[in-house]
Design an enzyme around this catalytic site. Structure first.
Site, PDB file in Angstrom:
ATOM      1  N   HIS A  59       0.860  -1.171   0.000  1.00  0.00           N
ATOM      2  CA  HIS A  59       0.000   0.000   0.000  1.00  0.00           C
ATOM      3  C   HIS A  59       0.901   1.227   0.000  1.00  0.00           C
ATOM      4  O   HIS A  59       2.124   1.126   0.155  1.00  0.00           O
ATOM      5  CB  HIS A  59      -0.910  -0.019   1.222  1.00  0.00           C
ATOM      6  CG  HIS A  59      -1.991  -1.036   1.142  1.00  0.00           C
ATOM      7  ND1 HIS A  59      -2.954  -1.161   2.109  1.00  0.00           N
ATOM      8  CD2 HIS A  59      -2.275  -1.987   0.217  1.00  0.00           C
ATOM      9  CE1 HIS A  59      -3.790  -2.134   1.789  1.00  0.00           C
ATOM     10  NE2 HIS A  59      -3.396  -2.666   0.648  1.00  0.00           N
TER      11      HIS A  59
ATOM     12  N   CYS B 136      -5.151   1.439   6.471  1.00  0.00           N
ATOM     13  CA  CYS B 136      -5.971   0.260   6.767  1.00  0.00           C
ATOM     14  C   CYS B 136      -5.649  -0.307   8.144  1.00  0.00           C
ATOM     15  O   CYS B 136      -4.502  -0.354   8.563  1.00  0.00           O
ATOM     16  CB  CYS B 136      -5.819  -0.804   5.690  1.00  0.00           C
ATOM     17  SG  CYS B 136      -4.143  -1.402   5.445  1.00  0.00           S
TER      18      CYS B 136
ATOM     19  N   GLU C   1       1.531   3.672   2.063  1.00  0.00           N
ATOM     20  CA  GLU C   1       2.320   3.971   3.253  1.00  0.00           C
ATOM     21  C   GLU C   1       3.567   3.086   3.318  1.00  0.00           C
ATOM     22  O   GLU C   1       4.677   3.578   3.567  1.00  0.00           O
ATOM     23  CB  GLU C   1       1.483   3.753   4.526  1.00  0.00           C
ATOM     24  CG  GLU C   1       0.219   4.591   4.586  1.00  0.00           C
ATOM     25  CD  GLU C   1      -1.005   3.911   3.994  1.00  0.00           C
ATOM     26  OE1 GLU C   1      -2.112   4.214   4.453  1.00  0.00           O
ATOM     27  OE2 GLU C   1      -0.874   3.085   3.058  1.00  0.00           O
TER      28      GLU C   1
ATOM     29  N   CYS D  74      -1.609  -1.183   7.529  1.00  0.00           N
ATOM     30  CA  CYS D  74      -0.788   0.029   7.392  1.00  0.00           C
ATOM     31  C   CYS D  74      -0.830   0.867   8.674  1.00  0.00           C
ATOM     32  O   CYS D  74       0.167   1.475   9.043  1.00  0.00           O
ATOM     33  CB  CYS D  74      -1.263   0.858   6.211  1.00  0.00           C
ATOM     34  SG  CYS D  74      -0.943   0.062   4.621  1.00  0.00           S
TER      35      CYS D  74
END
Length: 136
Positions: free
Chosen positions: A44, A69, A46, A78
């Site tokens: 993702h 998330c 991040e 994350c």
């Protein structure tokens, strides 16, 4: 946040069915790195940004277009990764309406002592990301 929004556009179309998210790491007013959601099963935004940066994350602010998330799926959470990274502040444009998140990522960050700000550049980010929410 507008840099994170621009980064998020690089996620398309490979990130679908996940929403295109961007993350920019900033320290003392200087942009350190940026990341965006990779293809399904990949990092993702991040994690992508943090993996690209090799220095200390103390005093770093992460600008993220969508709430990190909270849940573990194809990738780790994350929010938990950010909470354990020594990042001091996370600025979020839009809260994730996914019922697996919907404020849970923000709660994880705050409970870990990370300062969180929500709603920065919400309108332009929502204008871009709204059509991709709820697909994953």
């Amino acid at each position: 946040m507008l840099l994170a929004l621009n980064a998020s556009k690089n996620a398309l179309p490979a990130c679908i069915p996940n929403p295109p998210v961007g993350c920019v790491l900033v320290k003392n007013g200087e942009v350190l790195t940026e990341g965006f959601t990779q293809s399904i099963g990949g990092n993702h935004a991040e994690a992508e940004a943090i993996n690209k940066y090799s220095g200390s994350l103390d005093g770093v602010t992460a600008y993220v277009t969508l709430e990190p998330c909270a849940f573990e799926g194809r990738t780790p959470s994350c929010a938990k990764m950010l909470a354990g990274s020594n990042i001091s502040k996370v600025v979020v444009a839009v809260t994730d309406p996914d019922p697996r998140n919907n404020g849970k990522g923000i709660y994880i960050l705050k409970a870990s002592g990370v300062e969180v700000m929500v709603g920065v550049a919400q309108e332009p980010v929502m204008e871009f990301i709204a059509q991709y929410l709820g697909q994953s």
